[in-house]
Design a protein around this motif. Structure first.
Motif, PDB file in Angstrom:
ATOM      1  N   THR A 135      54.922  -2.027 -15.176  1.00  0.00           N
ATOM      2  CA  THR A 135      53.976  -2.291 -16.278  1.00  0.00           C
ATOM      3  C   THR A 135      54.389  -3.585 -16.992  1.00  0.00           C
ATOM      4  OG1 THR A 135      55.117  -0.854 -17.880  1.00  0.00           O
ATOM      5  CG2 THR A 135      53.363   0.154 -16.579  1.00  0.00           C
ATOM      6  N   LEU A 182      54.853  12.014 -21.760  1.00  0.00           N
ATOM      7  CA  LEU A 182      56.270  11.662 -21.955  1.00  0.00           C
ATOM      8  C   LEU A 182      56.900  12.575 -23.016  1.00  0.00           C
ATOM      9  CD1 LEU A 182      56.021   7.752 -21.809  1.00  0.00           C
ATOM     10  CD2 LEU A 182      56.402   9.389 -19.969  1.00  0.00           C
ATOM     11  N   THR A 239      52.754   7.208 -34.134  1.00  0.00           N
ATOM     12  CA  THR A 239      51.321   7.223 -34.433  1.00  0.00           C
ATOM     13  C   THR A 239      50.604   7.967 -33.327  1.00  0.00           C
ATOM     14  OG1 THR A 239      51.526   4.987 -35.316  1.00  0.00           O
ATOM     15  CG2 THR A 239      49.291   5.719 -34.805  1.00  0.00           C
ATOM     16  N   VAL A 240      49.741   8.884 -33.709  1.00  0.00           N
ATOM     17  CA  VAL A 240      48.909   9.559 -32.712  1.00  0.00           C
ATOM     18  C   VAL A 240      47.498   9.004 -32.859  1.00  0.00           C
ATOM     19  CG1 VAL A 240      48.027  11.767 -31.876  1.00  0.00           C
ATOM     20  CG2 VAL A 240      50.345  11.627 -32.844  1.00  0.00           C
ATOM     21  N   ILE A 241      46.999   8.379 -31.806  1.00  0.00           N
ATOM     22  CA  ILE A 241      45.654   7.784 -31.870  1.00  0.00           C
ATOM     23  C   ILE A 241      44.635   8.898 -31.638  1.00  0.00           C
ATOM     24  CG2 ILE A 241      44.082   6.065 -30.873  1.00  0.00           C
ATOM     25  CD1 ILE A 241      46.765   4.853 -29.632  1.00  0.00           C
ATOM     26  N   TYR A 281      49.925  11.484 -12.822  1.00  0.00           N
ATOM     27  CA  TYR A 281      49.067  10.292 -12.856  1.00  0.00           C
ATOM     28  C   TYR A 281      48.107  10.284 -11.667  1.00  0.00           C
ATOM     29  CZ  TYR A 281      51.611   8.296 -16.788  1.00  0.00           C
ATOM     30  OH  TYR A 281      52.150   8.074 -18.028  1.00  0.00           O
ATOM     31  N   TYR A 321      60.083   7.606 -16.523  1.00  0.00           N
ATOM     32  CA  TYR A 321      59.056   6.575 -16.735  1.00  0.00           C
ATOM     33  C   TYR A 321      59.702   5.188 -16.790  1.00  0.00           C
ATOM     34  CZ  TYR A 321      55.117   3.954 -18.413  1.00  0.00           C
ATOM     35  OH  TYR A 321      54.123   3.007 -18.492  1.00  0.00           O
ATOM     36  N   GLU A 325      44.721   7.546 -21.067  1.00  0.00           N
ATOM     37  CA  GLU A 325      45.359   8.747 -21.627  1.00  0.00           C
ATOM     38  C   GLU A 325      44.668   9.194 -22.905  1.00  0.00           C
ATOM     39  OE1 GLU A 325      49.604   8.868 -21.793  1.00  0.00           O
ATOM     40  OE2 GLU A 325      49.802   7.904 -19.843  1.00  0.00           O
ATOM     41  N   LEU A 326      43.747   8.367 -23.405  1.00  0.00           N
ATOM     42  CA  LEU A 326      43.038   8.752 -24.630  1.00  0.00           C
ATOM     43  C   LEU A 326      41.815   9.584 -24.256  1.00  0.00           C
ATOM     44  CD1 LEU A 326      43.030   5.382 -26.632  1.00  0.00           C
ATOM     45  CD2 LEU A 326      44.639   7.283 -26.824  1.00  0.00           C
ATOM     46  N   GLU A 347      53.443   4.421 -31.171  1.00  0.00           N
ATOM     47  CA  GLU A 347      53.612   5.322 -30.014  1.00  0.00           C
ATOM     48  C   GLU A 347      53.661   6.752 -30.543  1.00  0.00           C
ATOM     49  OE1 GLU A 347      53.786   5.414 -26.582  1.00  0.00           O
ATOM     50  OE2 GLU A 347      54.314   7.512 -26.888  1.00  0.00           O
ATOM     51  N   GLN A 348      53.116   7.669 -29.730  1.00  0.00           N
ATOM     52  CA  GLN A 348      53.092   9.067 -30.195  1.00  0.00           C
ATOM     53  C   GLN A 348      54.343   9.859 -29.809  1.00  0.00           C
ATOM     54  OE1 GLN A 348      50.014  11.409 -28.326  1.00  0.00           O
ATOM     55  NE2 GLN A 348      50.679  10.933 -26.262  1.00  0.00           N
ATOM     56  N   ALA A 358      48.549  -1.319 -23.332  1.00  0.00           N
ATOM     57  CA  ALA A 358      48.710  -1.348 -21.879  1.00  0.00           C
ATOM     58  C   ALA A 358      48.861   0.055 -21.316  1.00  0.00           C
ATOM     59  CB  ALA A 358      49.940  -2.194 -21.510  1.00  0.00           C
ATOM     60  N   TYR A 359      48.022   0.380 -20.345  1.00  0.00           N
ATOM     61  CA  TYR A 359      48.089   1.656 -19.626  1.00  0.00           C
ATOM     62  C   TYR A 359      47.952   2.842 -20.579  1.00  0.00           C
ATOM     63  CZ  TYR A 359      49.787  -1.133 -15.643  1.00  0.00           C
ATOM     64  OH  TYR A 359      49.914  -2.049 -14.620  1.00  0.00           O
ATOM     65  N   GLY A 363      50.522   2.308 -28.203  1.00  0.00           N
ATOM     66  CA  GLY A 363      50.837   3.182 -27.065  1.00  0.00           C
ATOM     67  C   GLY A 363      51.935   2.562 -26.228  1.00  0.00           C
ATOM     68  N   ALA A 364      53.010   2.197 -26.905  1.00  0.00           N
ATOM     69  CA  ALA A 364      54.032   1.320 -26.308  1.00  0.00           C
ATOM     70  C   ALA A 364      54.893   1.991 -25.260  1.00  0.00           C
ATOM     71  CB  ALA A 364      54.935   0.784 -27.409  1.00  0.00           C
ATOM     72  N   GLY A 365      54.936   3.323 -25.227  1.00  0.00           N
ATOM     73  CA  GLY A 365      55.859   3.982 -24.298  1.00  0.00           C
ATOM     74  C   GLY A 365      57.267   3.516 -24.591  1.00  0.00           C
TER      75      GLY A 365
HETATM   76  C1  LIG Z   1      51.334   5.135 -19.285  1.00  0.00           C
HETATM   77  S1  LIG Z   1      52.193   5.025 -20.794  1.00  0.00           S
HETATM   78  C2  LIG Z   1      52.158   3.248 -21.086  1.00  0.00           C
HETATM   79  C3  LIG Z   1      53.317   2.791 -21.879  1.00  0.00           C
HETATM   80  C4  LIG Z   1      53.439   1.288 -22.045  1.00  0.00           C
HETATM   81  N1  LIG Z   1      52.337   0.747 -22.800  1.00  0.00           N
HETATM   82  C5  LIG Z   1      53.590   0.588 -20.723  1.00  0.00           C
HETATM   83  O1  LIG Z   1      52.708  -0.214 -20.381  1.00  0.00           O
HETATM   84  O2  LIG Z   1      54.568   0.854 -20.007  1.00  0.00           O
HETATM   85  C6  LIG Z   1      51.012   5.561 -21.983  1.00  0.00           C
HETATM   86  C7  LIG Z   1      51.595   5.653 -23.365  1.00  0.00           C
HETATM   87  O3  LIG Z   1      50.548   5.886 -24.296  1.00  0.00           O
HETATM   88  C8  LIG Z   1      50.994   6.853 -25.213  1.00  0.00           C
HETATM   89  N2  LIG Z   1      49.827   7.566 -25.738  1.00  0.00           N
HETATM   90  C9  LIG Z   1      48.926   8.291 -25.030  1.00  0.00           C
HETATM   91  N3  LIG Z   1      48.013   8.853 -25.858  1.00  0.00           N
HETATM   92  C10 LIG Z   1      48.353   8.465 -27.115  1.00  0.00           C
HETATM   93  C11 LIG Z   1      47.815   8.726 -28.390  1.00  0.00           C
HETATM   94  N4  LIG Z   1      46.747   9.507 -28.560  1.00  0.00           N
HETATM   95  N5  LIG Z   1      48.417   8.173 -29.472  1.00  0.00           N
HETATM   96  C12 LIG Z   1      49.506   7.386 -29.329  1.00  0.00           C
HETATM   97  N6  LIG Z   1      50.077   7.107 -28.137  1.00  0.00           N
HETATM   98  C13 LIG Z   1      49.506   7.634 -27.039  1.00  0.00           C
HETATM   99  C14 LIG Z   1      51.860   7.774 -24.377  1.00  0.00           C
HETATM  100  O4  LIG Z   1      52.719   8.574 -25.187  1.00  0.00           O
HETATM  101  C15 LIG Z   1      52.577   6.802 -23.501  1.00  0.00           C
HETATM  102  O5  LIG Z   1      53.738   6.330 -24.089  1.00  0.00           O
END
Ligand SMILES: C[S@@+](CC[C@H](N)C(=O)[O-])C[C@H]1O[C@@H](n2cnc3c(N)ncnc32)[C@H](O)[C@@H]1O
Length: 332
Positions: A64, A47, A144-146, A35, A56, A166-167, A115-116, A161-162, A91-93
């Motif tokens: 977070t 992750l 789901t992969v965005i 990060y 994490y 990462e996108l 979440e991916q 959130a957060y 992107g729930a982590g």
């Molecule tokens: C920093 S973590 C944040 C997790 C959570 N939202 C939080 O606030 O603790 C970023 C999350 O986004 C997910 N993520 C990143 N790129 C993604 C994508 N293209 N599609 C789906 N999820 C994605 C990651 O796998 C990760 O779980």
């Protein structure tokens, strides 16, 4: 000082009880470097392994969670009649925003989690199974992969959130656009860094362009008055570190300050705060200095003196991130 709710704290303790602190600590250091040194969205998932996810959850999820609760509470105080029934978290982590939304709005009855990372889904589900809130316990987790617009059910509340950072940059605008469609309130949170602020500022512009208006933190929909390149709009939440957190993360303080940027936007006109406190207030004898973002004057400094009676008493109590002047009791 922000605290994790008892059920989330117990669920984390249980899920992490079997983990070797030394191995967790190594995974935490790896995540911190990824990060801090800049994350390349073209890389594979951050992750990816069970060890990464446990690290994490142990070192980032409490922070977070605290940041998302703060952003949602600041939104809720301007939307006293808002009582969402459905929530989608993108992107729930491990699910920080799922727990946060249920805490702020117990009205939520149906939650969809996108979440991916399969390991994050499985850890997040396990935590959620220990929640007091049925909306968290029964949340539907979907892999789901965005890679463009997010395919998701319509919802009263949509959070991300957060994740923006990462996108891939070319995917961000499509993702934000798709969150604005078919949702009541959209809340985006990013780290409280200059880069996080730039992503939030770009998303804010886009949401306004799409016809939404800002609920919080901005008291207006005009161009952001923060001088670009010199400053960035961000907030902070102080939270207690757990004993495990102190062991796995280098640093001996019993607390940390999570810095974050956010924007919450919704359709329709509504009352707003006249201004917002955008720095930690400076309190001296008989005086409180506030740095404000205001609807009328953009960024402005205000000094409230003891002679101002009620305003002074309010300024003594106000906090970084609060509306100013305080909202009438019962909301906007
Ligand atoms: C920093 S973590 C944040 C997790 C959570 N939202 C939080 O606030 O603790 C970023 C999350 O986004 C997910 N993520 C990143 N790129 C993604 C994508 N293209 N599609 C789906 N999820 C994605 C990651 O796998 C990760 O779980």
């Amino acid at each position: 000082m922000a605290e994790l709710p008892g059920d989330l704290s117990a669920a984390l303790d249980e899920a992490l009880s079997g983990a070797d602190p030394a191995a967790l600590s190594r995974s935490v250091q790896k995540l911190i470097h990824r990060y801090r040194d800049g994350f390349d969205p073209a890389e594979r998932m951050v992750l990816a392994s069970a060890a990464d996810v446990a690290a994490y959850a142990a070192y980032r999820m409490p922070a977070t969670y605290a940041a998302v609760v703060a952003a949602l509470e600041r939104s809720a105080e301007l939307l006293p009649g808002f009582s969402p029934r459905t929530h989608v978290d993108v992107g729930a982590g491990t699910g920080a925003a799922v727990w946060a939304a249920a805490e702020v709005w117990p009205s939520i009855a149906e939650t969809t989690v996108l979440e991916q990372a399969p390991e994050a889904i499985s850890f997040g589900r396990r935590l959620a199974g220990r929640a007091d809130s049925p909306a968290v316990r029964d949340a539907r987790w979907r892999r789901t992969v965005i890679a463009g617009p997010v395919r998701r059910p319509a919802a009263d509340l949509v959070t991300m959130a957060y994740v923006l950072g990462e996108l891939p940059p070319q995917v961000r605008a499509d993702a934000v656009r798709s969150l604005a469609a078919g949702s009541g309130l959209v809340v985006l949170v990013e780290p409280g860094t200059p880069a996080g602020y730039e992503r939030i500022a770009a998303a804010r512009d886009l949401l306004i362009e799409l016809g939404l208006s800002v609920v919080a933190p901005c008291p207006h929909d005009r161009a952001c008055p923060v001088p670009r390149g010199q400053d960035w709009c961000h907030f902070a939440e102080r939270l207690n570190r757990t004993a495990l957190h102190r062991r796995i993360k280098v640093g001996t303080l019993g607390f940390e300050d999570e810095k974050f940027c956010y924007v919450a936007a919704a359709r329709g006109a509504r009352a707003r705060a006249a201004g917002r406190v955008v720095r930690r207030p400076v309190r001296r004898k008989g005086l409180v200095s506030l740095r404000l973002c205001t609807e009328a004057d953009g960024m402005a400094d205000a000094t409230v003196s003891k002679r101002q009676g009620e305003a002074y008493r309010a300024a003594r109590k106000t906090e970084w991130g609060a509306p100013w002047p305080p909202l009438p009791r019962g909301g906007s």
